[in-house]
Every structure is written in C-alpha cells, then in structure tokens.
Design an enzyme around this catalytic site. Structure first.
Site, PDB file in Angstrom:
ATOM      1  N   GLY A  53      71.333 103.933 -54.517  1.00 42.38           N
ATOM      2  CA  GLY A  53      72.025 104.639 -53.453  1.00 42.38           C
ATOM      3  C   GLY A  53      71.673 104.073 -52.100  1.00 42.38           C
ATOM      4  O   GLY A  53      71.020 103.025 -51.982  1.00 42.38           O
ATOM      5  N   GLY A  54      72.089 104.792 -51.055  1.00 45.27           N
ATOM      6  CA  GLY A  54      71.880 104.312 -49.707  1.00 45.27           C
ATOM      7  C   GLY A  54      70.423 104.287 -49.287  1.00 45.27           C
ATOM      8  O   GLY A  54      70.028 103.494 -48.430  1.00 45.27           O
ATOM      9  N   MET A  55      69.601 105.156 -49.870  1.00 46.61           N
ATOM     10  CA  MET A  55      68.192 105.216 -49.484  1.00 46.61           C
ATOM     11  C   MET A  55      67.292 104.384 -50.385  1.00 46.61           C
ATOM     12  O   MET A  55      66.271 103.872 -49.949  1.00 46.61           O
ATOM     13  CB  MET A  55      67.713 106.667 -49.499  1.00 46.61           C
ATOM     14  CG  MET A  55      68.232 107.515 -48.361  1.00 46.61           C
ATOM     15  SD  MET A  55      67.497 107.092 -46.771  1.00 46.61           S
ATOM     16  CE  MET A  55      65.843 107.755 -46.987  1.00 46.61           C
ATOM     17  N   GLY A  56      67.645 104.264 -51.671  1.00 48.22           N
ATOM     18  CA  GLY A  56      66.751 103.548 -52.565  1.00 48.22           C
ATOM     19  C   GLY A  56      67.303 103.436 -53.970  1.00 48.22           C
ATOM     20  O   GLY A  56      68.457 103.760 -54.243  1.00 48.22           O
ATOM     21  N   ASP A  91      74.609 115.745 -47.100  1.00 47.91           N
ATOM     22  CA  ASP A  91      75.351 114.737 -47.869  1.00 47.91           C
ATOM     23  C   ASP A  91      75.839 115.326 -49.190  1.00 47.91           C
ATOM     24  O   ASP A  91      75.722 114.696 -50.241  1.00 47.91           O
ATOM     25  CB  ASP A  91      74.484 113.510 -48.118  1.00 47.91           C
ATOM     26  CG  ASP A  91      75.311 112.291 -48.564  1.00 47.91           C
ATOM     27  OD1 ASP A  91      76.523 112.266 -48.263  1.00 47.91           O
ATOM     28  OD2 ASP A  91      74.748 111.391 -49.207  1.00 47.91           O
ATOM     29  N   GLY A 130      70.026 104.372 -61.169  1.00 44.80           N
ATOM     30  CA  GLY A 130      71.079 104.297 -60.159  1.00 44.80           C
ATOM     31  C   GLY A 130      70.543 103.761 -58.854  1.00 44.80           C
ATOM     32  O   GLY A 130      69.325 103.717 -58.621  1.00 44.80           O
ATOM     33  N   VAL A 132      66.685 104.422 -58.078  1.00 44.59           N
ATOM     34  CA  VAL A 132      66.075 105.442 -58.931  1.00 44.59           C
ATOM     35  C   VAL A 132      65.833 104.846 -60.312  1.00 44.59           C
ATOM     36  O   VAL A 132      66.734 104.242 -60.914  1.00 44.59           O
ATOM     37  CB  VAL A 132      66.966 106.694 -59.034  1.00 44.59           C
ATOM     38  CG1 VAL A 132      66.290 107.752 -59.911  1.00 44.59           C
ATOM     39  CG2 VAL A 132      67.247 107.268 -57.647  1.00 44.59           C
TER      40      VAL A 132
END
Length: 432
Positions: free
Chosen positions: A26-29, A140, A24, A31
């Site tokens: 996301g906003g940070m990185g 979050d 997946g 996976v």
C-alpha cells in the site's frame, strides 16, 4: 497477494517475526504474513516503505499509527500486537486476518443486496463510534480497507489501516498531518479533505457514504473518472439519488435520503456522528429481510460499470464574456479559445499583466509543459474578480493546490470540449 520476489522474505525481523510471504502493498508500506518465533503464532507485519521512512515526519506518523491502533480496542478493528524499528526499518505487528477485502468481494460479485450492504456499513460505523470517541479519524475509508470475515451471508467486518488517522484533539506539537496536506483516496474523500482542511469524524461519514453508494450502485458517487474530475465532483457537484441511478432496486426512500445527507458538501449537513448514522441506517429498511435469504447483487458483468451519463445541452449565456489567457495565443496546442468559440461562448483573449476587463470568467491555459498555477492563484485571490479556471495535466497535487488557492475549477488536459463547456457555464452561472 503479490508473487514478486522480495528481499525481506526469509528474514527474522527484530529476532521475533519470521517473514514468510507478501500479503499486500500500500501507500505506507508492505504487509507480510509472518510467524512469531517464540509463540508459534501467525501475525501480519507491516513494514514502512524505505523512501517514506526517510521523509520528514514520516517516522512520527508511523509511530503514532501504532499507538492509535493499540488504543482502539474493538472487535471490528484489527488488533495491534507490537511495533518497533530495526536497521532503519519501521514495522507494525497486527493480528493475521483470514478474509477478503470489500473491493475484492464487489469486484467478483458486483453490487451487494440492500440488507447486506446496510449490515456491512453498520458494522463499520460501530468501529467508527469507538475510534471517534478516542478522537481518531480514519481518513482513508474505502472498500480496500474493510475486510469481511466468515460467510458473505453473515459477514464479520474488520476495519483496516488507520495509518492516515490523526488525533482530532491532539496538541499542535503532536499533529503530524497538518492543515494544507492532502491524504486519502480521491474516490472517497470529503470536500474538506480535498481542500486539505482539518477533519473531524464527519469526514469518515462522507467516505462511508461513498462506500455505501458503491455497494448498492456498483461505483462511488463520481464514478471511475480522472482524478481531477472526481475531486471536482466532491467539491462542487451534487450526487444523483440512488433510486434515479438504479430504479429497479427499490431502494427505501429513507436509505436514499441518508446516503445523500452523508454526501453533503457541508459537514454540518451530514449526520451528527457515527451512532446517529448507524441507527438511521438500520431503521431505513422497512422490512427485516434475512441476510441469508436476501438475493445477491446482479453481478459485476450486469451492474458494472454504470453507463456514462449523457451530458445535457450546455446553456451558453450569450451576454457573458469569457476571458481566455492562452500562453502562445492561437499557437497554443490545446485550443481552449477555439473550442469555446465553437460552442457558442463569447471569447475575449486576455494577456498576463493586462486588466481582464469585464469578463465573467477567466480561463488560464499554460504552454505545453508550463506551470500556470502561481498566476492562477494570484488572479483567483483578487477581490471581486471573476471565477478563475485553470487548465493543466491530470495531476492530483496540482489540482489540489489550485483549489486550495481559490481557483474555481480545474480542467484536465488533453481537452474534453463538452467538459470544458460545462465547467465554464457553471462558472458563469456562479457570477449571476
């Protein structure tokens, strides 16, 4: 799961973690599923996005995420094994979980049964009890950050991604996410988080109230509206009782009351802590219904989306003048003054730099592509001035900055006349 080509796939990160596939983004990185080469163990590796890793403070935030998650030893939180850096890339190694996130489940199944929803949220609260005891605020919480393991009739919960967490009691030198910065997912953000204020555990309780609302009703309190409208709802609009939205569900009154308390605008009016909320949540069910026997929700097609609420007739205060500062006057393409006049408001044209007189509310409309935010904040800061409403594009950052600067409300463009009338009427009532 993403199937897009990824240049990292096939690499062995830090000589230990062979990246096999994308789980997946996301906003940070991103996976990845990976294998620890030495131990032959499957793990999940989160690699920080390159453009974020180079931003000021981003490296420290990521490193702190790893340390915080490593400190949080709870069976309901994803376990952290390792973290590090290689060739300018930061990575976090976690346990590989086999399950589905809550948003995936509800998208397929629709709203959950009442006992199942209560059980899921109660397990999340157990994790929050442990994290809040360490001074860790998740910041979050949303269905996409809650994973269900095992059978849906008896799930085990894992709370994911403490990447936006901060130490509530950390020293000023350690605090990377400072007051005035807004992080989170709009549908689940507390009013104080929308304003960029310092947070404590009660912000997580608000977010979890939004999650519980969605599990029972089919959508969070303020629905699937534009971002500006969602945040405006968190800041100003009281949520409707669950039993009013779904009267056929027979929601226990104690559960309905608890959800509304979690969604209180003032954090002091919410449950004191996660333990109190968990105990009240379990006590809210009057009968010990077996999860295995409880019926599922009625399904996405029947329950989602909610029918759009019909706007009640706007009561127009006849003696309350509304100032409209439209760049370009009648040539302004948005037609705010025209729409208000058609709705029955007494419109007073205003000009920048000239006294607004005795208007009871002031609307600022920029020219196409213009920026009226500095002017709106300046006028909103004047003592004893009228409530200032700013029109602008549906932009979360601009809206957040406007609200932080004291702007009463934000009106997204292109214009919705009903929405405009409702917000102006609310501003006029605020000055009565």
């Amino acid at each position: 799961m993403s199937t897009e080509p990824d240049a990292r796939l096939g690499r062995t990160l830090a000589g230990r973690y062979h990246l096999q596939r994308v789980l997946g983004r996301g906003g940070m990185g991103t996976v990845y599923e990976a294998e620890h080469v030495g131990l032959s163990r499957q793990v999940a590796v989160k690699v920080l996005h390159t453009h974020i890793a180079t931003a000021p403070g981003a490296v420290m935030r990521f490193q702190r995420e790893a340390r915080l998650m490593a400190r949080l030893q709870h069976p309901g939180a994803a376990q952290v094994y390792d973290f590090g850096e290689e060739a300018g890339e930061l990575f976090l190694v976690m346990e590989r979980l086999q399950g589905e996130t809550l948003d995936t489940v509800t998208f397929r199944e629709g709203p959950l049964s009442i006992p199942l929803a209560v059980e899921v949220v109660a397990q999340v609260l157990e994790v929050l009890e442990a994290s809040h005891a360490l001074g860790i605020v998740h910041r979050d919480l949303k269905p996409g950050n809650v994973m269900l393991l095992g059978e849906l009739s008896a799930p085990r919960v894992k709370v994911l991604d403490f990447g936006l967490a901060q130490l509530v009691d950390g020293s000023p030198q350690e605090r990377i996410t400072v007051s005035g910065m807004v992080h989170g997912t709009p549908g689940y953000m507390s009013p104080e988080q929308c304003r960029g204020e310092p947070l404590d555990g009660r912000a997580d309780l608000y977010a979890l109230g939004c999650v519980l609302h969605e599990l029972l009703i089919g959508q969070p309190p303020f629905g699937e509206m534009p971002v500006a409208e969602v945040m405006s709802g968190h800041l100003y609009r009281p949520p409707a009782p669950l039993r009013q939205l779904r009267p056929h569900l027979s929601i226990p009154p104690a559960l309905d009351t608890l959800v509304l308390e979690c969604l209180a605008k003032m954090k002091e009016q919410r449950p004191d802590n996660a333990q109190v909320m968990r105990l009240r949540l379990r006590q809210s069910l009057s009968l010990p219904i077996s999860l295995a026997q409880a019926p599922r929700g009625e399904g996405k097609k029947k329950e989602r989306p909610l029918p759009a609420p019909q706007p009640s007739k706007t009561e127009v205060p006849s003696d309350a003048p509304v100032g409209v500062m439209e760049a370009g006057g009648l040539a302004n393409p948005h037609g705010v003054g025209t729409a208000l006049a058609a709705a029955g408001f007494r419109v007073v044209p205003c000009v920048e730099g000239v006294s607004v007189g005795d208007v009871r509310a002031l609307i600022i409309v920029p020219e196409a592509g213009g920026d009226a935010l500095p002017l709106a904040r300046q006028l909103a800061s004047r003592p004893h001035g009228p409530p200032v409403l700013l029109c602008g594009e549906d932009d979360l950052t601009v809206m957040t900055r406007a609200i932080e600067g004291g702007v009463y409300d934000y009106i997204p463009l292109p214009l919705d006349p009903v929405d405009l009338s409702r917000k102006v009427a609310r501003a006029l009532r605020a000055r009565r």
